[in-house]
Design an enzyme around this catalytic site. Structure first.
Site, PDB file in Angstrom:
ATOM      1  N   GLY A  59      49.774 -13.488  -3.421  1.00 40.72           N
ATOM      2  CA  GLY A  59      49.138 -14.499  -4.258  1.00 40.72           C
ATOM      3  C   GLY A  59      50.123 -15.571  -4.657  1.00 40.72           C
ATOM      4  CD  GLN A 136      52.722  -9.100  -6.017  1.00 39.01           C
ATOM      5  OE1 GLN A 136      53.155  -7.955  -6.212  1.00 39.01           O
ATOM      6  NE2 GLN A 136      51.446  -9.315  -5.803  1.00 39.01           N
ATOM      7  N   GLY A 184      49.060  -7.066   3.179  1.00 43.11           N
ATOM      8  CA  GLY A 184      47.969  -6.641   4.045  1.00 43.11           C
ATOM      9  C   GLY A 184      48.260  -6.820   5.518  1.00 43.11           C
ATOM     10  NE  ARG A 207      47.508 -15.406   3.636  1.00 45.01           N
ATOM     11  CZ  ARG A 207      47.190 -14.945   2.435  1.00 45.01           C
ATOM     12  NH1 ARG A 207      46.203 -14.071   2.308  1.00 45.01           N
ATOM     13  NH2 ARG A 207      47.849 -15.342   1.361  1.00 45.01           N
ATOM     14  CB  THR A 270      41.672  -9.113  -0.427  1.00 46.72           C
ATOM     15  OG1 THR A 270      41.107  -8.236  -1.413  1.00 46.72           O
ATOM     16  CG2 THR A 270      40.832  -9.081   0.833  1.00 46.72           C
ATOM     17  CG  HIS A 273      47.118  -8.792  -7.281  1.00 40.36           C
ATOM     18  ND1 HIS A 273      47.146  -8.888  -5.903  1.00 40.36           N
ATOM     19  CD2 HIS A 273      47.976  -9.729  -7.742  1.00 40.36           C
ATOM     20  CE1 HIS A 273      47.994  -9.845  -5.560  1.00 40.36           C
ATOM     21  NE2 HIS A 273      48.508 -10.372  -6.655  1.00 40.36           N
ATOM     22  CB  CYS A 416      64.070   4.359   6.766  1.00 44.94           C
ATOM     23  SG  CYS A 416      64.382   6.021   7.315  1.00 44.94           S
TER      24      CYS A 416
END
Length: 564
Positions: A59, A136, A184, A207, A270, A273, A416
């Site tokens: 976002g 984020q 995503g 995208r 998507t 949030h 990992c």
């Protein structure tokens, strides 16, 4: 000096940020060169979603508050001494203080708001006034490595779903999902690596095209009929394929229900949030949404949440029809609940359903990046991981697939999933490789904030804790404090990542392996203590796997033997 080319201090179309590589230092030591390069790497055009606007992923997840702040952070990091610490408040460098050589060089706090005011409306007001930014998880903490950062976690989830629902057999089965952004976008590759086909709905054609170019998506479709034909072909052949379908997730999910089609797995990634910036309402074009965000924010939020409710209702309908349905951590269930879908939480979140047993052993998204810029440094560390963990064929298979199928974005890096038993060993081995010249330059080791001991998020990582402690956020605060005390190179404490304002608190750390003896000491402390807090947190909640791990690893947990 600032170069902004518009009245918006966050937008500068003239900027192209690429981190330096090699062994020549811009800063005074590797301990300050490392955060400088990783900040710049977050804004590399192949890494960030909207680098000209400082948006990395998720976002509006940013690396710095505005371009003036970015320039000042870079300037300070180039002059910072090895006994000084830079403080960053929501993407703004606010102070440099004398500390000591084993203290973090940077301490970051992003998006933190007093709980009563911790909502999108209040955040957006602060954001508009230039007082805050949304960090984020790894955007504002400078350790985002592109979509690879979440590929393995998504892969592990799909493998667990195959094991739990389909006797381990994914061939001929398919996943329905939405969203091909920074997070995503990992889904299609993770699905095909796990043996599933995938239909991924995305409203932004650029995208889909980017995921095609980078090998994360195999095919592109512009109609549902076309996408379903590709999926049907893959079911017949048994060869997994991923399809990016241009469309609106709410429209497509409802259409699939109407047609009576049942995917084997249904999920969504998507950016639900953030209803203002992250989700396109039904019937709206991308251009219309951008225009309305400037004119009428409440109308955008209302329309987006109504569309989310339609999508979640479709997911519930698919679940009733037999699809294994799971929330992948974007808080879409909460948004639908607020719009009147009373049973939105009838399908589980992915962490309690599939990932928590790993968290109980401190296993999570361990990642590292090569500051040299040379992919060979990553391949050598891949081999070192195999040498030090010889008896884990699943991990070896992951490393082989990652080398073959994952393109590096920006600085070469690797994700990992390993835990308390292995992280410190690996870190010290990497540091030794730098020391003896096997690697061309230092390595930075970090992780996602989505980890076992570093997050409180009742709708995601800490959903359904067995002792009811879902919303207790002391744990990520303690994690950040302990990583600071242990000597991590930079430490971050954020709010709202993944699930949005008011729904999470979380912390991150990065440690530099520069080949020195002091680094070896710091690496040993940080990479033991950090995952140990995850084992501690889950042992405290009563999980037997965590309690046994704590005992095996001789963790000193004073209340462990006491009755709750």
């Amino acid at each position: 000096m600032t170069h902004t080319s518009s009245s918006n201090p966050r937008l500068d179309e003239s900027r192209t940020i690429i981190a330096p590589t090699g062994t020549a230092l811009t800063a005074k030591s590797w301990l300050t060169e490392a955060p400088l390069r990783m900040l710049m790497n977050n804004l590399h055009p192949d890494v960030a979603e909207h680098p000209h606007a400082l948006v990395v992923y998720g976002g509006i997840g940013r690396a710095a508050r505005n371009w003036q702040c970015y320039d000042k952070i870079v300037e300070v990091l180039t002059r910072l001494e090895d006994d000084e610490t830079l403080l960053v408040q929501s993407g703004k460098p606010v102070g440099v203080f004398k500390t000591h050589t084993n203290a973090p060089r940077v301490l970051i706090a992003n998006s933190n708001i007093v709980p009563h005011w911790a909502n999108w409306e209040h955040f957006n007001e602060l954001d508009k006034q230039g007082l805050m930014m949304y960090g984020q998880m790894t955007a504002g903490s400078w350790i985002y490595i592109g979509s690879q950062g979440i590929v393995q976690g998504t892969y592990e989830t799909f493998v667990a779903m195959a094991r739990q629902h389909f006797d381990g057999k994914a061939a001929g089965r398919w996943v329905l999902t939405g969203g091909l952004g920074g997070m995503g976008g990992a889904q299609p590759l993770a699905a095909t690596m796990a043996g599933f086909s995938m239909l991924a709905v995305e409203c932004d054609e650029s995208r889909i095209d980017y995921r095609l170019r980078t090998g994360y998506v195999d095919r592109k479709a512009t109609t549902l009929d076309e996408a379903l034909a590709i999926i049907e072909e893959s079911k017949q052949s048994g060869t997994p394929v991923s399809v990016g379908l241009l469309g609106n997730a709410a429209d497509v999910y409802a259409d699939i229900v109407q047609r009576g089609i049942v995917p084997d797995i249904t999920t969504d990634q998507t950016s639900a949030h953030d209803p203002l910036n992250g989700y396109l309402p039904q019937g709206w074009s991308m251009e219309q949404a951008a225009e309305m965000r400037l004119k009428d924010e409440p109308a955008v939020v209302i329309a987006a949440k109504k569309s989310m409710a339609i999508q979640v209702q479709a997911m519930l309908d698919l679940q009733k029809s037999g699809s294994a349905t799971v929330d992948y951590g974007n808080n879409i269930r909460q948004m639908a609940l607020e719009e009147g879908v009373a049973n939105a939480f009838d399908f589980p979140g992915f962490v309690p359903a599939y990932i928590r047993p790993l968290f109980c052993e401190g296993i999570g998204p361990f990642r590292w990046a090569a500051l040299s810029g040379d992919p060979e440094d990553i391949y050598k560390t891949d081999q070192k991981v195999k040498e030090l963990i010889p008896d884990n064929p699943h991990l070896h298979n992951w490393l082989d697939m990652a080398r073959e199928r994952i393109q590096f974005q920006g600085l070469p890096a690797r994700i990992c999933w390993v835990g308390l038993k292995d992280r410190a060993r690996l870190g010290k081995a990497f540091n030794e490789m730098v020391k003896n010249g096997e690697l061309k330059a230092p390595i930075v080791i970090g992780r996602d904030h989505l980890d076992s001991g570093s997050v409180a998020s009742p709708n995601r990582e800490t959903e359904g804790m067995m002792d009811g402690s879902d919303a207790v956020s002391d744990w990520p605060l303690l994690n950040a404090l302990l990583n600071t005390a242990s000597g991590a190179t930079w430490v971050s404490l954020h709010h709202g990542g993944g699930v949005g304002m008011g729904f999470s608190q979380h912390s991150g750390m990065v440690i530099v392996c520069d080949g020195t003896d002091d680094a070896a000491e710091r690496v040993g402390r940080v990479l033991h203590n950090d995952p140990a807090t995850g084992v501690m947190r889950h042992a405290d909640a009563g999980y037997d796997i965590a309690i046994n791990c704590a005992k095996e690893q001789n963790l000193d947990l004073p209340m462990l033997s006491e009755p709750k």
